[in-house]
Design a protein around this motif. Structure first.
Motif, PDB file in Angstrom:
ATOM      1  N   MET A  93     -46.789  -4.845  48.028  1.00 22.32           N
ATOM      2  CA  MET A  93     -46.848  -4.373  49.409  1.00 22.32           C
ATOM      3  C   MET A  93     -48.215  -4.601  50.046  1.00 22.32           C
ATOM      4  O   MET A  93     -48.320  -4.880  51.250  1.00 22.32           O
ATOM      5  CB  MET A  93     -46.493  -2.885  49.469  1.00 22.32           C
ATOM      6  N   SER A  94     -49.280  -4.505  49.270  1.00 19.28           N
ATOM      7  CA  SER A  94     -50.622  -4.663  49.839  1.00 19.28           C
ATOM      8  C   SER A  94     -50.836  -6.052  50.433  1.00 19.28           C
ATOM      9  O   SER A  94     -51.741  -6.251  51.253  1.00 19.28           O
ATOM     10  CB  SER A  94     -51.689  -4.384  48.777  1.00 19.28           C
ATOM     11  N   GLU A  95     -50.006  -7.019  50.026  1.00 18.67           N
ATOM     12  CA  GLU A  95     -50.144  -8.387  50.524  1.00 18.67           C
ATOM     13  C   GLU A  95     -49.336  -8.640  51.799  1.00 18.67           C
ATOM     14  O   GLU A  95     -49.481  -9.691  52.433  1.00 18.67           O
ATOM     15  CB  GLU A  95     -49.694  -9.380  49.445  1.00 18.67           C
ATOM     16  N   VAL A  96     -48.489  -7.700  52.168  1.00 18.50           N
ATOM     17  CA  VAL A  96     -47.604  -7.884  53.323  1.00 18.50           C
ATOM     18  C   VAL A  96     -48.387  -7.762  54.627  1.00 18.50           C
ATOM     19  O   VAL A  96     -49.195  -6.846  54.803  1.00 18.50           O
ATOM     20  CB  VAL A  96     -46.462  -6.847  53.292  1.00 18.50           C
ATOM     21  N   LEU A  97     -48.127  -8.688  55.542  1.00 16.99           N
ATOM     22  CA  LEU A  97     -48.744  -8.661  56.865  1.00 16.99           C
ATOM     23  C   LEU A  97     -47.676  -8.416  57.928  1.00 16.99           C
ATOM     24  O   LEU A  97     -46.513  -8.790  57.747  1.00 16.99           O
ATOM     25  CB  LEU A  97     -49.440  -9.993  57.156  1.00 16.99           C
ATOM     26  N   PRO A  98     -48.051  -7.796  59.044  1.00 17.85           N
ATOM     27  CA  PRO A  98     -47.096  -7.663  60.150  1.00 17.85           C
ATOM     28  C   PRO A  98     -46.844  -9.008  60.807  1.00 17.85           C
ATOM     29  O   PRO A  98     -47.693  -9.906  60.750  1.00 17.85           O
ATOM     30  CB  PRO A  98     -47.803  -6.708  61.111  1.00 17.85           C
ATOM     31  N   ILE A  99     -45.684  -9.155  61.409  1.00 19.80           N
ATOM     32  CA  ILE A  99     -45.406 -10.317  62.254  1.00 19.80           C
ATOM     33  C   ILE A  99     -45.808  -9.888  63.663  1.00 19.80           C
ATOM     34  O   ILE A  99     -45.067  -9.187  64.361  1.00 19.80           O
ATOM     35  CB  ILE A  99     -43.936 -10.745  62.141  1.00 19.80           C
ATOM     36  N   GLU A 100     -47.008 -10.268  64.048  1.00 14.22           N
ATOM     37  CA  GLU A 100     -47.689  -9.657  65.188  1.00 14.22           C
ATOM     38  C   GLU A 100     -46.934  -9.723  66.515  1.00 14.22           C
ATOM     39  O   GLU A 100     -46.880  -8.729  67.233  1.00 14.22           O
ATOM     40  CB  GLU A 100     -49.092 -10.239  65.338  1.00 14.22           C
ATOM     41  N   PRO A 101     -46.341 -10.862  66.902  1.00 15.07           N
ATOM     42  CA  PRO A 101     -45.648 -10.869  68.195  1.00 15.07           C
ATOM     43  C   PRO A 101     -44.484  -9.877  68.254  1.00 15.07           C
ATOM     44  O   PRO A 101     -44.226  -9.276  69.301  1.00 15.07           O
ATOM     45  CB  PRO A 101     -45.158 -12.314  68.328  1.00 15.07           C
ATOM     46  N   VAL A 102     -43.793  -9.709  67.129  1.00 16.32           N
ATOM     47  CA  VAL A 102     -42.671  -8.764  67.098  1.00 16.32           C
ATOM     48  C   VAL A 102     -43.195  -7.331  67.113  1.00 16.32           C
ATOM     49  O   VAL A 102     -42.696  -6.475  67.862  1.00 16.32           O
ATOM     50  CB  VAL A 102     -41.784  -9.009  65.865  1.00 16.32           C
ATOM     51  N   LEU A 103     -44.199  -7.065  66.291  1.00 18.08           N
ATOM     52  CA  LEU A 103     -44.774  -5.721  66.266  1.00 18.08           C
ATOM     53  C   LEU A 103     -45.395  -5.374  67.615  1.00 18.08           C
ATOM     54  O   LEU A 103     -45.270  -4.237  68.092  1.00 18.08           O
ATOM     55  CB  LEU A 103     -45.818  -5.617  65.152  1.00 18.08           C
ATOM     56  N   ALA A 104     -46.035  -6.341  68.254  1.00 16.33           N
ATOM     57  CA  ALA A 104     -46.615  -6.102  69.581  1.00 16.33           C
ATOM     58  C   ALA A 104     -45.531  -5.761  70.599  1.00 16.33           C
ATOM     59  O   ALA A 104     -45.735  -4.927  71.496  1.00 16.33           O
ATOM     60  CB  ALA A 104     -47.400  -7.328  70.040  1.00 16.33           C
ATOM     61  N   THR A 105     -44.366  -6.383  70.458  1.00 21.33           N
ATOM     62  CA  THR A 105     -43.242  -6.092  71.353  1.00 21.33           C
ATOM     63  C   THR A 105     -42.769  -4.657  71.165  1.00 21.33           C
ATOM     64  O   THR A 105     -42.500  -3.941  72.141  1.00 21.33           O
ATOM     65  CB  THR A 105     -42.090  -7.079  71.087  1.00 21.33           C
TER      66      THR A 105
END
Length: 204
Positions: free
Chosen positions: A96-108
């Motif tokens: 889990m520590s390696e997981v990154l957000p998918i920024e455009p979706v999270l920003a939405t």
């Protein structure tokens, strides 16, 4: 993903529904490794396409489908879906520590928070979804979170999206879905909702 621009959706949208794995969070590579390692214990060399084609389906459902597909290889035995899932999910969570957000979706999702109802609709179990959302800083955004632990037919059935619309008190035709899996796209269409395949948007 570093681009934090939001993604478009129809102007008359009244609620947003987000898948979690591969949509809000870039978890799929780690899920695939966890699947492959877990099947390798049983002598099965699992192709990535097997998981890609089933993105969004509950883990136990995928194990049951593997039991059918690899029946001869397993010598007539069946993998226990519950026990197998515990092992597979544990392998995922240690990464889990390696997981990154998918920024455009999270920003939405962040931009919509407080302006319209938003929900997570996932085929993963509740514990994994909760830990993933917390890890990417999104656990406070969603009024409704539906997972494989809810007694609702999973994607590609539309019922899981229709239940989210009911809980948000928004007509299905006013909901917009963000998805990365074919079963989820099929479910969104069947529910009468508009949808975005984030795989296509983010590859541009």
């Amino acid at each position: 993903m570093t681009n934090s621009a939001t993604l478009p959706y129809p102007a008359d949208t009244a609620a947003l529904l987000f898948d979690c794995d591969g949509t809000l969070a870039d978890t799929m590579p780690f899920h695939v490794v966890a699947w492959q390692e877990s099947f390798a214990e049983h002598g099965i060399d699992l192709p990535q396409g097997f998981i890609d084609e089933r993105a969004g389906k509950p883990t136990e459902t995928i194990v049951r489908e593997a039991n059918v597909l690899y029946r001869e290889h397993l010598g007539g035995k069946e993998l226990d879906p519950v026990a197998f899932c515990e092992v597979k999910e544990a392998r995922f969570l240690v990464r889990m520590s390696e997981v990154l957000p998918i920024e455009p979706v999270l920003a939405t999702a962040r931009a919509a928070h407080g302006t319209m109802p938003i929900a997570v609709v996932s085929g993963s179990n509740a514990a994994v979804v909760s830990k993933t959302l917390k890890h990417i800083g999104a656990d406070h955004l969603f009024e409704v979170v539906i997972t494989a632990d809810d007694p609702i037919p999973a994607k590609p059935s539309p019922e899981i999206f229709l239940e989210a619309a009911r809980r948000l008190n928004v007509p299905p035709e006013k909901c917009h879905v963000f998805e990365d899996g074919d079963p989820g796209i099929v479910a969104a269409k069947a529910a009468g909702m508009s949808w975005t395949d984030v795989r296509l948007v983010l590859s541009c």
